[in-house]
Design an enzyme around this catalytic site. Structure first.
Site, PDB file in Angstrom:
ATOM      1  CB  SER A  23      -1.103   0.065   1.175  1.00  0.00           C
ATOM      2  OG  SER A  23      -1.649   0.487   1.116  1.00  0.00           O
ATOM      3  CB  ALA A  24       1.079   4.466   2.344  1.00  0.00           C
TER       4      ALA A  24
END
Length: 321
Positions: free
Chosen positions: A163-164
């Site tokens: 994700s991030a």
């Protein structure tokens, strides 16, 4: 990288037929995740949101595989956790997910321990600074500094993240190409890389369970001190103009995720620039499925593919679409 406001156990009728796309074990995982978020989660302070997220992650914590040990340390002032196992060869630098606002060494503790066991590699988890207290490029700067420092003792390296954290890993890869730090490759798990939020999966899966398009926009608003940059690869690599010279790249995207097409677009741009890249779309899976790897067969199979990809990059196995 999910916002509690949009965790749901049923899909609106205008959305894709998630009851068909998503199997029963994955729905059970979605429902169990939602159980940790109070109805008024939207009004929680950032500290309270982080506490809820940490409690949820801890509930899914599966412990350490036999033989894996961990110790905390730092590199260039950035806190780290180092996972080791007997006979290990090579190092993975892992950057955790959490929308740039939640997560840390504890949230992905068992994930990193299991990557260590499955690959036979040292894993170093980076505890980068979080927004909104520390706006971009603080997280990027921390990850870049940690990778540069670790390369001296443990390089060459494989970068990985979800994700991030996957976005940060990719940005670090772009920043380091052509320099002295040699990367064996990068493995990106359901990354958000700055794609067009008014097209493709951002619209098709705008209301997906676990992460919605509104969540993505929310995280973007609080990540930056001012308008979101439009041409800064340290923030979003799909806004770069040059995709040549990048390390071999393997990307895993969840089908039922507004970020899904970012992985495909990134792989295509690397391939078009003459690089090695492979994109894997995991059918019926949702954002955050790493936590489901012990309860959802599809997630377990994907985790096995992820660890195999990391090990193959270490061993120099060519990446083919």
């Amino acid at each position: 990288m999910q916002d509690a406001r949009h965790l749901t156990a049923s899909a609106p009728s205008s959305d894709p037929d998630y009851d068909q796309l998503i199997d029963a074990p994955t729905w059970a995982f979605i429902t169990e995740t939602a159980r940790f978020y109070p109805a008024d989660a939207v009004g929680l302070t950032m500290a309270q949101q982080r506490a809820v997220y940490d409690r949820m992650c801890r509930a899914f914590h599966a412990g350490y595989p036999e033989g894996v040990t961990a110790r905390d340390g730092s590199a260039s002032g950035v806190p780290l956790r180092v996972y080791e196992t007997p006979g290990m060869v090579g190092t993975v630098v892992y950057m955790h997910g959490g929308g740039f606002v939640v997560g840390g060494l504890e949230s992905h503790d068992d994930v990193c321990a299991e990557i260590c066991a499955a690959t036979g590699m040292r894993v170093v988890s980076v505890d980068y600074r979080l927004a909104p207290e520390h706006r971009h490029p603080a997280a990027f700067n921390d990850c870049l500094a940690a990778v540069q420092a670790l390369h001296g003792d443990h390089g060459p390296l494989v970068l990985a993240g979800d994700s991030a954290g996957a976005a940060l890993a990719a940005s670090v890869s772009h920043a380091l190409r052509g320099g002295d730090v040699r990367l064996l490759g990068q493995v990106l798990i359901y990354p958000g890389l700055g794609g067009d939020r008014n097209a493709g999966s951002y619209l098709t899966h705008a209301n997906a369970p676990m992460l919605t398009r509104d969540d993505v926009l929310f995280y973007a608003r609080i990540r930056y001190d001012g308008p979101e940059p439009q041409d800064d690869p340290t923030a979003a690599v799909l806004r770069d103009q040059n995709f040549a010279g990048l390390p071999p790249t393997v990307i895993f995207s969840a089908e039922c995720d507004p970020l899904c097409d970012d992985g495909s677009d990134y792989a295509t741009r690397i391939q078009n620039a003459g690089g090695q890249a492979m994109w894997v779309r995991e059918p019926g899976l949702v954002h955050g499925y790493l936590r489901a790897r012990h309860s959802v067969p599809r997630a377990a199979a994907s985790f096995s593919r992820i660890t195999t990809a990391i090990r193959d990059l270490r061993d120099g196995v060519p990446v083919t679409p």
